[in-house]
Write a protein that holds these residues in place. Structure first.
Motif, PDB file in Angstrom:
ATOM      1  N   ARG A   1       0.742  -1.211  -0.136  1.00  0.00           N
ATOM      2  CA  ARG A   1       0.042  -0.097   0.129  1.00  0.00           C
ATOM      3  C   ARG A   1       0.808   1.369   0.105  1.00  0.00           C
ATOM      4  O   ARG A   1       0.456   2.221  -0.661  1.00  0.00           O
ATOM      5  N   LEU A   2       1.902   1.179   0.650  1.00  0.00           N
ATOM      6  CA  LEU A   2       2.861   2.440   0.909  1.00  0.00           C
ATOM      7  C   LEU A   2       3.388   2.613  -0.486  1.00  0.00           C
ATOM      8  O   LEU A   2       3.748   3.680  -0.940  1.00  0.00           O
ATOM      9  N   ALA A   3       3.782   1.355  -1.125  1.00  0.00           N
ATOM     10  CA  ALA A   3       4.343   1.625  -2.436  1.00  0.00           C
ATOM     11  C   ALA A   3       3.557   2.110  -3.541  1.00  0.00           C
ATOM     12  O   ALA A   3       3.967   2.878  -4.420  1.00  0.00           O
ATOM     13  N   MET A   4       2.276   1.888  -3.529  1.00  0.00           N
ATOM     14  CA  MET A   4       1.459   2.242  -4.474  1.00  0.00           C
ATOM     15  C   MET A   4       1.244   3.672  -4.600  1.00  0.00           C
ATOM     16  O   MET A   4       1.242   4.610  -5.434  1.00  0.00           O
ATOM     17  N   ILE A   5       1.185   4.149  -3.118  1.00  0.00           N
ATOM     18  CA  ILE A   5       1.121   5.830  -2.784  1.00  0.00           C
ATOM     19  C   ILE A   5       2.606   6.369  -3.264  1.00  0.00           C
ATOM     20  O   ILE A   5       2.610   7.412  -4.013  1.00  0.00           O
ATOM     21  N   ALA A   6       3.666   5.736  -3.070  1.00  0.00           N
ATOM     22  CA  ALA A   6       4.973   6.372  -3.337  1.00  0.00           C
ATOM     23  C   ALA A   6       5.140   6.125  -4.818  1.00  0.00           C
ATOM     24  O   ALA A   6       5.662   7.399  -5.400  1.00  0.00           O
ATOM     25  N   CYS A   7       4.832   5.259  -5.449  1.00  0.00           N
ATOM     26  CA  CYS A   7       5.067   5.208  -6.855  1.00  0.00           C
ATOM     27  C   CYS A   7       4.284   6.365  -7.745  1.00  0.00           C
ATOM     28  O   CYS A   7       4.800   6.919  -8.464  1.00  0.00           O
ATOM     29  N   GLY A   8       3.020   6.601  -7.284  1.00  0.00           N
ATOM     30  CA  GLY A   8       2.251   7.616  -7.958  1.00  0.00           C
ATOM     31  C   GLY A   8       2.789   9.284  -7.656  1.00  0.00           C
ATOM     32  O   GLY A   8       3.029  10.040  -8.319  1.00  0.00           O
ATOM     33  N   GLY A   9       3.390   9.124  -6.261  1.00  0.00           N
ATOM     34  CA  GLY A   9       4.074  10.578  -5.813  1.00  0.00           C
ATOM     35  C   GLY A   9       5.366  10.418  -6.681  1.00  0.00           C
ATOM     36  O   GLY A   9       5.468  11.997  -7.187  1.00  0.00           O
ATOM     37  N   PHE A  10       6.022   9.675  -6.935  1.00  0.00           N
ATOM     38  CA  PHE A  10       7.387   9.650  -7.782  1.00  0.00           C
ATOM     39  C   PHE A  10       7.029  10.476  -9.152  1.00  0.00           C
ATOM     40  O   PHE A  10       7.799  11.147  -9.765  1.00  0.00           O
ATOM     41  N   ILE A  11       5.969   9.613  -9.657  1.00  0.00           N
ATOM     42  CA  ILE A  11       5.876  10.039 -11.207  1.00  0.00           C
ATOM     43  C   ILE A  11       5.349  11.374 -11.385  1.00  0.00           C
ATOM     44  O   ILE A  11       5.668  12.200 -12.216  1.00  0.00           O
TER      45      ILE A  11
END
Length: 247
Positions: A217-227
């Motif tokens: 769940r944290l990675a899904m949020i982080a990936c969207g934030g990175f992009i």
């Protein structure tokens, strides 16, 4: 004097208060206030009703009926929304389902999707960070932002290779998922892949499953934030941390 006056005199009623007395003030017939009438009606004992109905009624008054209001249980993660009922018992349940997907879609399918997207994003987050530090180099692997690499590898053919790889994995996972949805004992996200044998200890399995859900769940949020951060600032994640550029 009337019979009423004589009776009143015998009872010791003052002449001024006796009916038809010359000393009594003129009588004015006024209606009692509505609140007085309501108080009188509500105070009539139940036994008095039997005089009108001809039926014997118990002298005990009926117990007041308690009005019970069933308050809906609220979600602990979104306190102004009701608690989702179908997420209970699943690993990582945070009672978070604001759109209500679990009311219409099987939870096994939802958990399969969550695990798959979480695993992909965990790999993507690591990949986006690593390629800022190290790349294979050369003309085929130039160093660039991931958001720019997407369009670049569409032209050179790299994205086609990735699409074929994903298509093969999706074909395998789809077959496993359909078996699960048709009643097999397969658990969501279980592909029998455990090279380090983390799942051999049943007492620790729930902990590892919870860790995977939370990190996914944290990675899904982080990936969207990175992009989105790269789209806006045109800089890498590590570069942005080292040389912060406010918008």
């Amino acid at each position: 004097p009337s019979a009423g006056s004589s009776a009143a005199s015998r009872c010791g009623v003052p002449p001024s208060l006796q009916p038809n007395s010359p000393h009594s003030p003129p009588t004015r017939h006024t209606s009692p206030p509505l609140s007085t009438m309501f108080a009188f009606v509500t105070s009539v004992p139940v036994t008095s009703v039997s005089a009108f109905t001809g039926r014997a009624i118990s002298s005990r008054t009926a117990a007041p009926v308690a009005t019970v209001t069933m308050a809906a249980e609220m979600s602990k993660s979104v306190p102004f929304l009701t608690k989702p009922k179908n997420t209970a018992g699943w690993v990582g349940d945070a009672e978070f389902d604001p759109i209500g997907f679990s009311d219409y879609i099987d939870m096994k399918w939802l958990r399969e999707s969550e695990l798959k997207h979480g695993r992909v994003c965990m790999l993507a987050v690591v990949g986006m960070l690593v390629q800022e530090v190290y790349t294979f180099g050369g003309s085929y692997f130039p160093k660039m932002l991931p958001v720019e690499a997407h369009d670049y590898f569409l032209k050179t053919g790299g994205m086609t290779q990735i699409m074929l790889f994903i298509a093969g994995f999706e074909a395998i996972s789809y077959y496993a998922t359909m078996q699960m949805m048709q009643g097999s004992d397969r658990q969501p996200g279980d592909f029998g892949f455990d090279p380090l044998n983390f799942g051999k200890d049943a007492s620790k399995l729930k902990t590892f499953q919870l860790n995977e859900i939370k990190n996914g769940r944290l990675a899904m949020i982080a990936c969207g934030g990175f992009i989105h951060q790269q789209w806006v600032t045109k800089t890498g994640i590590l570069d942005q941390l080292a040389h912060f550029k406010p918008l």
